[in-house]
Design a protein around this motif. Sequence first.
Motif, PDB file in Angstrom:
ATOM      1  N   ASP A  85       0.824  -1.207   0.000  1.00 44.21           N
ATOM      2  CA  ASP A  85       0.000   0.000   0.000  1.00 44.21           C
ATOM      3  C   ASP A  85       0.858   1.258   0.000  1.00 44.21           C
ATOM      4  O   ASP A  85       0.544   2.225  -0.706  1.00 44.21           O
ATOM      5  N   GLN A  86       1.947   1.246   0.778  1.00 46.05           N
ATOM      6  CA  GLN A  86       2.830   2.422   0.792  1.00 46.05           C
ATOM      7  C   GLN A  86       3.518   2.622  -0.549  1.00 46.05           C
ATOM      8  O   GLN A  86       3.720   3.754  -0.991  1.00 46.05           O
ATOM      9  N   ILE A  87       3.899   1.526  -1.201  1.00 46.07           N
ATOM     10  CA  ILE A  87       4.523   1.643  -2.522  1.00 46.07           C
ATOM     11  C   ILE A  87       3.535   2.265  -3.504  1.00 46.07           C
ATOM     12  O   ILE A  87       3.876   3.193  -4.258  1.00 46.07           O
ATOM     13  N   ILE A  88       2.300   1.796  -3.500  1.00 44.61           N
ATOM     14  CA  ILE A  88       1.275   2.337  -4.389  1.00 44.61           C
ATOM     15  C   ILE A  88       1.018   3.809  -4.085  1.00 44.61           C
ATOM     16  O   ILE A  88       0.906   4.647  -4.999  1.00 44.61           O
ATOM     17  N   GLN A  89       0.946   4.156  -2.794  1.00 45.60           N
ATOM     18  CA  GLN A  89       0.728   5.556  -2.405  1.00 45.60           C
ATOM     19  C   GLN A  89       1.891   6.440  -2.842  1.00 45.60           C
ATOM     20  O   GLN A  89       1.693   7.573  -3.292  1.00 45.60           O
ATOM     21  N   PHE A  90       3.122   5.908  -2.730  1.00 45.47           N
ATOM     22  CA  PHE A  90       4.287   6.690  -3.142  1.00 45.47           C
ATOM     23  C   PHE A  90       4.202   7.022  -4.630  1.00 45.47           C
ATOM     24  O   PHE A  90       4.433   8.170  -5.041  1.00 45.47           O
ATOM     25  N   PHE A  91       3.866   6.033  -5.446  1.00 39.51           N
ATOM     26  CA  PHE A  91       3.804   6.289  -6.883  1.00 39.51           C
ATOM     27  C   PHE A  91       2.594   7.140  -7.264  1.00 39.51           C
ATOM     28  O   PHE A  91       2.636   7.874  -8.259  1.00 39.51           O
TER      29      PHE A  91
END
Length: 259
Positions: free
Chosen positions: A73-79
């Motif tokens: 989820d954090q990776i998706i939010q970062f992008f």
Amino acid sequence: MDKPLSGKNALVFGIANKWSIAWAIAKAWHEAGANLIIGYQGERLKKSVEDLLSELSGENPPLAYPCDVTDEDQIIQFFSKTREHFPKIHILLHSIAFAPKEALEKNFYETSRQDFLKTFEISVYSLLALAREAKALFSDGGSILTLSYYGSEKVISNYKIMGPAKAALESAVRYLAYELGKDGIRVNALSPGPINTLAARGITGFTKFLKECASKSPLGKNTEASDVASAALFLAKDESRAITGQTIYIDCGYSIMGF
């Protein structure tokens, strides 16, 4: 002043402190004109990263967002946040590696299943996770870089679980280079000699090994973070457009030496 990366957008993962190789590379890319977004590991590193970024001047100050690579989820939010600022990216640095302290203190064969999986998740799988999310933003092709080490192919006695992890990382680089090549995305690994970073100091006997490498390398010295940054700058430029799937040693020649 020449700005070979002017107009290029870059993502940098793995800055922890001022000794980080990722920090040296980020500075080199910024000075070359690149726009930067930094992904940092949790709130613990937020202030350290922001303090470092405050040292970088220019019209487009770097941005920083949390990105725990063990959290999809954090990776998706970062992008998602990246897309708000950059319609596309051209460069990505993956400078992320981790092994539990216990795994570096035991014999390799004593590595627990949990420590093995955690090491490979953070040190290897994270490259795939970031590349997968970044792929759509590399609309004009570009360059993905990661960092490896000589312990991937030769036994470095105190490197333990990180040796197999780096070997897997280099293999991942080759497979990613093959699959992403049709999209014009190049993927390479830089393999520096031992550098006196905070993480390296956690390896038993590191200071002794540092001296040994300097004495045995053809150039008679150790690698500096700035040496790695220079190579990373070249691989971020269009002049390196025909280089992909490679592990490039930046170790003052130490890796060519036999007995």
